[in-house]
Write an enzyme that holds these catalytic residues in place. Structure first.
Site, PDB file in Angstrom:
ATOM      1  N   ASP A   8       0.855  -1.196   0.000  1.00 15.12           N
ATOM      2  CA  ASP A   8       0.000   0.000   0.000  1.00 15.12           C
ATOM      3  C   ASP A   8       0.889   1.243   0.000  1.00 15.12           C
ATOM      4  O   ASP A   8       2.087   1.161   0.285  1.00 15.12           O
ATOM      5  CB  ASP A   8      -0.914   0.020   1.239  1.00 15.12           C
ATOM      6  CG  ASP A   8      -1.840   1.233   1.266  1.00 15.12           C
ATOM      7  OD1 ASP A   8      -2.438   1.556   0.225  1.00 15.12           O
ATOM      8  OD2 ASP A   8      -1.960   1.888   2.319  1.00 15.12           O
ATOM      9  N   SER A   9       0.274   2.390  -0.260  1.00 15.29           N
ATOM     10  CA  SER A   9       1.008   3.652  -0.186  1.00 15.29           C
ATOM     11  C   SER A   9       1.461   3.931   1.246  1.00 15.29           C
ATOM     12  O   SER A   9       2.320   4.772   1.466  1.00 15.29           O
ATOM     13  CB  SER A   9       0.100   4.792  -0.647  1.00 15.29           C
ATOM     14  OG  SER A   9      -1.004   4.894   0.233  1.00 15.29           O
ATOM     15  N   TYR A  40      -0.886   8.604  -2.253  1.00 16.40           N
ATOM     16  CA  TYR A  40      -0.837   8.375  -3.704  1.00 16.40           C
ATOM     17  C   TYR A  40      -2.014   9.074  -4.403  1.00 16.40           C
ATOM     18  O   TYR A  40      -1.923   9.420  -5.564  1.00 16.40           O
ATOM     19  CB  TYR A  40      -0.966   6.870  -3.996  1.00 16.40           C
ATOM     20  CG  TYR A  40       0.304   6.051  -3.909  1.00 16.40           C
ATOM     21  CD1 TYR A  40       1.447   6.507  -3.256  1.00 16.40           C
ATOM     22  CD2 TYR A  40       0.357   4.782  -4.491  1.00 16.40           C
ATOM     23  CE1 TYR A  40       2.590   5.717  -3.186  1.00 16.40           C
ATOM     24  CE2 TYR A  40       1.492   3.995  -4.434  1.00 16.40           C
ATOM     25  CZ  TYR A  40       2.611   4.462  -3.776  1.00 16.40           C
ATOM     26  OH  TYR A  40       3.728   3.676  -3.713  1.00 16.40           O
ATOM     27  N   GLY A  41      -3.108   9.202  -3.664  1.00 13.27           N
ATOM     28  CA  GLY A  41      -4.391   9.591  -4.264  1.00 13.27           C
ATOM     29  C   GLY A  41      -4.412  10.940  -4.943  1.00 13.27           C
ATOM     30  O   GLY A  41      -5.306  11.237  -5.720  1.00 13.27           O
ATOM     31  N   CYS A  71      -4.392  -1.444  -2.073  1.00 11.37           N
ATOM     32  CA  CYS A  71      -4.568  -0.010  -2.274  1.00 11.37           C
ATOM     33  C   CYS A  71      -5.492   0.163  -3.476  1.00 11.37           C
ATOM     34  O   CYS A  71      -5.174  -0.300  -4.579  1.00 11.37           O
ATOM     35  CB  CYS A  71      -3.188   0.593  -2.560  1.00 11.37           C
ATOM     36  SG  CYS A  71      -3.194   2.328  -2.982  1.00 11.37           S
ATOM     37  N   ASN A  72      -6.637   0.791  -3.250  1.00  6.56           N
ATOM     38  CA  ASN A  72      -7.593   1.003  -4.350  1.00  6.56           C
ATOM     39  C   ASN A  72      -6.971   1.867  -5.447  1.00  6.56           C
ATOM     40  O   ASN A  72      -7.193   1.640  -6.637  1.00  6.56           O
ATOM     41  CB  ASN A  72      -8.837   1.722  -3.824  1.00  6.56           C
ATOM     42  CG  ASN A  72      -9.655   0.862  -2.887  1.00  6.56           C
ATOM     43  OD1 ASN A  72     -10.627   0.260  -3.287  1.00  6.56           O
ATOM     44  ND2 ASN A  72      -9.256   0.787  -1.627  1.00  6.56           N
ATOM     45  N   THR A  73      -6.193   2.865  -5.020  1.00  2.00           N
ATOM     46  CA  THR A  73      -5.613   3.821  -5.964  1.00  2.00           C
ATOM     47  C   THR A  73      -4.607   3.115  -6.877  1.00  2.00           C
ATOM     48  O   THR A  73      -4.634   3.285  -8.100  1.00  2.00           O
ATOM     49  CB  THR A  73      -4.933   4.961  -5.165  1.00  2.00           C
ATOM     50  OG1 THR A  73      -5.855   5.445  -4.197  1.00  2.00           O
ATOM     51  CG2 THR A  73      -4.503   6.085  -6.068  1.00  2.00           C
ATOM     52  N   GLU A 150      -1.913   8.536   8.352  1.00  2.00           N
ATOM     53  CA  GLU A 150      -0.475   8.221   8.320  1.00  2.00           C
ATOM     54  C   GLU A 150       0.254   8.839   9.518  1.00  2.00           C
ATOM     55  O   GLU A 150       1.217   8.288  10.021  1.00  2.00           O
ATOM     56  CB  GLU A 150       0.161   8.762   7.019  1.00  2.00           C
ATOM     57  CG  GLU A 150      -0.224   7.984   5.773  1.00  2.00           C
ATOM     58  CD  GLU A 150       0.403   6.592   5.717  1.00  2.00           C
ATOM     59  OE1 GLU A 150       1.587   6.462   6.015  1.00  2.00           O
ATOM     60  OE2 GLU A 150      -0.334   5.646   5.383  1.00  2.00           O
ATOM     61  N   CYS A 182     -11.131   3.214   0.007  1.00  2.00           N
ATOM     62  CA  CYS A 182      -9.696   3.397   0.250  1.00  2.00           C
ATOM     63  C   CYS A 182      -9.365   2.553   1.472  1.00  2.00           C
ATOM     64  O   CYS A 182     -10.119   2.562   2.458  1.00  2.00           O
ATOM     65  CB  CYS A 182      -9.413   4.881   0.519  1.00  2.00           C
ATOM     66  SG  CYS A 182      -7.773   5.226   1.178  1.00  2.00           S
ATOM     67  N   THR A 183      -8.262   1.810   1.395  1.00  2.00           N
ATOM     68  CA  THR A 183      -7.972   0.867   2.483  1.00  2.00           C
ATOM     69  C   THR A 183      -7.587   1.556   3.790  1.00  2.00           C
ATOM     70  O   THR A 183      -7.535   0.914   4.833  1.00  2.00           O
ATOM     71  CB  THR A 183      -6.864  -0.122   2.061  1.00  2.00           C
ATOM     72  OG1 THR A 183      -5.734   0.630   1.578  1.00  2.00           O
ATOM     73  CG2 THR A 183      -7.355  -1.062   0.985  1.00  2.00           C
ATOM     74  N   HIS A 184      -7.306   2.848   3.738  1.00  2.00           N
ATOM     75  CA  HIS A 184      -7.063   3.583   4.989  1.00  2.00           C
ATOM     76  C   HIS A 184      -8.362   3.806   5.769  1.00  2.00           C
ATOM     77  O   HIS A 184      -8.344   3.971   6.983  1.00  2.00           O
ATOM     78  CB  HIS A 184      -6.472   4.967   4.701  1.00  2.00           C
ATOM     79  CG  HIS A 184      -4.996   4.979   4.389  1.00  2.00           C
ATOM     80  ND1 HIS A 184      -4.484   4.529   3.197  1.00  2.00           N
ATOM     81  CD2 HIS A 184      -3.928   5.403   5.124  1.00  2.00           C
ATOM     82  CE1 HIS A 184      -3.157   4.690   3.203  1.00  2.00           C
ATOM     83  NE2 HIS A 184      -2.797   5.216   4.362  1.00  2.00           N
TER      84      HIS A 184
END
Ligand code: DGL
Length: 269
Positions: A8-9, A40-41, A71-73, A150, A182-184
């Site tokens: 992931d980012s 990343y988004g 990561c969806n992005t 983050e 979004c996985t976050h």
């Protein structure tokens, strides 16, 4: 047992790793967080595609036998190139659960909270075009949420305020279903419930993603030795000890039952 790469980012993919450790604890995992480059988004499609591919190639070199692009992005911008470059490895992606949402909504109004890059991507819009016309999707980019998560502020008052702003159009439209694209964002579940209440249906695809990973692993020859838990290596392009601390804080899995190591991602800044 297989070594599974999860990328992931940043810390968002920990929501997928957490589910993987619940469903498939016997495997070894290499979790790669590109936190030095998160979010990343808000970056260009070309940058996201090139960086995601380079990191997945790194995971393949490290010996990963399956890779989850958690990561969806990155999935939206890069999964085609990654699968093309690494045809021998199953690559599992993550997409906003708009299809299950369209089947579960009662009033046909669905909120989608995702990054700007995901919402603008051809992949997301192609999927959207296949869904029933009677469903209305309220798309909202969650600008600013990922940097706060983050920074370890997933449970802060500041994030609650920003989240409230992003959720207002979805709430005003009367959505009965919210897709976490979004996985976050699963780490904001408590804050979302606080703002939207208990009745809204929240769609998070981590369980389905891990079921797909399991199906891929089941195609491999069964291992001769069975064990209960494997090792987890956390690798960060920014700060590996902070990644490890966040993993312990954000995940519900019992990391003490796994052999855990943390390492810096060298040479790929
Ligand atoms: N966790 C990511 C996703 O699922 C990316 C967030 C970001 O870096 O902007 O989209």
């Amino acid at each position: 047992m297989a070594l599974i790469g999860v990328f992931d980012s940043g810390v968002g993919g920990l929501s997928i790793l957490d589910e993987a450790l619940h469903q498939l604890p016997e495997h070894d995992y290499l979790y790669l967080a590109d936190s030095v480059n998160a979010p990343y988004g808000e970056k260009s499609s070309e940058w996201i595609a090139a960086r995601s591919l380079a990191l997945c190639q790194h995971l393949a070199k490290e010996g990963c036998e399956a890779i989850v692009v958690a990561c969806n992005t990155a999935t939206a911008q890069a999964i085609k190139d990654i699968r093309h470059a690494l045809p021998q490895i199953p690559i599992i992606g993550v997409e906003p659960g708009i299809k299950p949402a369209s089947m579960q909504t009662q009033n046909g109004i669905v909120g989608v909270l995702a990054t700007e890059a995901t919402l603008k991507s051809d992949k997301f819009n192609a999927l959207l075009a296949t869904l029933p016309a009677h469903c209305q999707f309220i798309k909202q980019a969650g600008a600013g949420l990922v940097p706060m998560i983050e920074a370890g502020h997933a449970n802060s008052d500041d994030i609650l305020e920003l989240l409230a702003q992003h959720l207002t159009p979805i709430q005003d439209a009367g959505a009965d279903t919210l897709v976490l694209g979004c996985t976050h964002y699963p780490f904001l579940r408590k804050a979302i419930r606080k703002l939207l209440g208990d009745t809204i249906t929240i769609i998070d695809t981590s369980e389905a993603v891990v079921r797909q990973l399991k199906r891929q692993l089941d195609l491999k020859p069964a291992p001769s030795i069975r064990r209960k838990t494997g090792a987890v290596l956390f690798v960060s392009s920014k700060d590996e000890s902070s990644l490890l601390n966040m993993a312990k804080e954000l995940m519900t899995s019992d990391l003490s039952s796994h052999q855990v190591l943390a390492k810096h991602l060298g040479g790929m800044q």
